[in-house]
Design a protein around this motif. Sequence first.
Motif, PDB file in Angstrom:
ATOM      1  N   GLU A 115      30.740  71.979  48.795  1.00  0.00           N
ATOM      2  CA  GLU A 115      32.026  72.226  48.146  1.00  0.00           C
ATOM      3  C   GLU A 115      32.947  73.071  49.023  1.00  0.00           C
ATOM      4  N   LEU A 116      32.403  73.676  50.076  1.00  0.00           N
ATOM      5  CA  LEU A 116      33.159  74.587  50.922  1.00  0.00           C
ATOM      6  C   LEU A 116      33.703  73.855  52.142  1.00  0.00           C
ATOM      7  N   ASP A 117      34.749  74.412  52.745  1.00  0.00           N
ATOM      8  CA  ASP A 117      35.247  73.799  53.975  1.00  0.00           C
ATOM      9  C   ASP A 117      34.451  74.299  55.179  1.00  0.00           C
ATOM     10  N   ALA A 118      34.744  73.740  56.325  1.00  0.00           N
ATOM     11  CA  ALA A 118      33.933  73.981  57.518  1.00  0.00           C
ATOM     12  C   ALA A 118      34.072  75.383  58.080  1.00  0.00           C
ATOM     13  N   SER A 119      34.966  76.201  57.527  1.00  0.00           N
ATOM     14  CA  SER A 119      35.109  77.576  58.022  1.00  0.00           C
ATOM     15  C   SER A 119      34.038  78.506  57.466  1.00  0.00           C
ATOM     16  N   TYR A 120      33.241  78.013  56.505  1.00  0.00           N
ATOM     17  CA  TYR A 120      32.191  78.836  55.910  1.00  0.00           C
ATOM     18  C   TYR A 120      30.893  78.670  56.712  1.00  0.00           C
ATOM     19  N   GLY A 121      30.396  79.781  57.235  1.00  0.00           N
ATOM     20  CA  GLY A 121      29.218  79.744  58.076  1.00  0.00           C
ATOM     21  C   GLY A 121      27.937  80.170  57.399  1.00  0.00           C
TER      22      GLY A 121
END
Length: 310
Positions: A115-121
């Motif tokens: 559900e998160l975008d690719a900026s979440y590590g």
Amino acid sequence: MPAPDSLPLVTIVALCHNHARFLRPALDSILAQTYPNLEVFLVDDGSSDDSVAVLREYAAAHPAWHTVFLPENIGNCAAFNRAFFQSRGEFVIDFATDDILLPTRVARQVAYFQELDASYGMLYGNLELLSEDGRFQRLHHRPDAKGRLQPFPAAGWVFEEVLRRFFISAPSMMMRRATLLELGGYDETLTYEDFDFWVRASRNWQFAYQDEVLTQKRLHPRSKSAQSYRPHDPFIESTMQICRKAAALCRTASEWEALRVRLRWEMRQAARFGSIPQARQLYALLREIGGAGWVEHGIAAWLRVRHPRA
């Protein structure tokens, strides 16, 4: 659930050092996962108990699992890296084998990550803290009288927050492979990994909090937290190294102040528990960055009087 091949591959690095008495529940919790697309590495970091025998038993019963048996103890960071750089998973769980994964842990975390975008590590969540014999003690994030979780779980761009305070329980984390690769894995010069990962990863990646209990963490006398700040504690030197890294990453006045808050707390803890040389080194670092106040000056003066040769 979709076919396994259509789901992201998740790597579980099950890291063991003298966990023989806890190993079976830990490994059984991997087998109980409802998520089907798993890559499992069993890593023994030079155990001197019966851990290797148990790990070999499980590896024989599950041939798809990978094994890394290290002849001597090289520490969590290096042992984890030995498996991580062989792995392929899009997401990674660093799993200490004295803990337990609840059955939907991987499935729920993958669903949330998607559900998160690719900026979440990295994402993390709540967990249950157990006694050594497996009895429930408390939640890591627990509501206060007003229903606000303590410690309050921060999310988003949290670099400043990870400098200022502890709020993440590392056993609850799932990491994005790309994030770990950008960092070059764990820093093998350190004796522990989580604070360093939080500091370096949060500079360029967002963190997410998942308000679910998906893990059980065992508290026992040999854990890192039980040994912290005592004389000859090897973790304090690593903490100072991490704080120096953080100083190189700070960009704003509020980030610098968060680092000063952290160092003041670390110095006071070291002095309180009798780690005198380390308290002095933390004081010196505080003075370097302009963070020593009258309390720290007073502690340093007291240490000079009470422990002139330490």
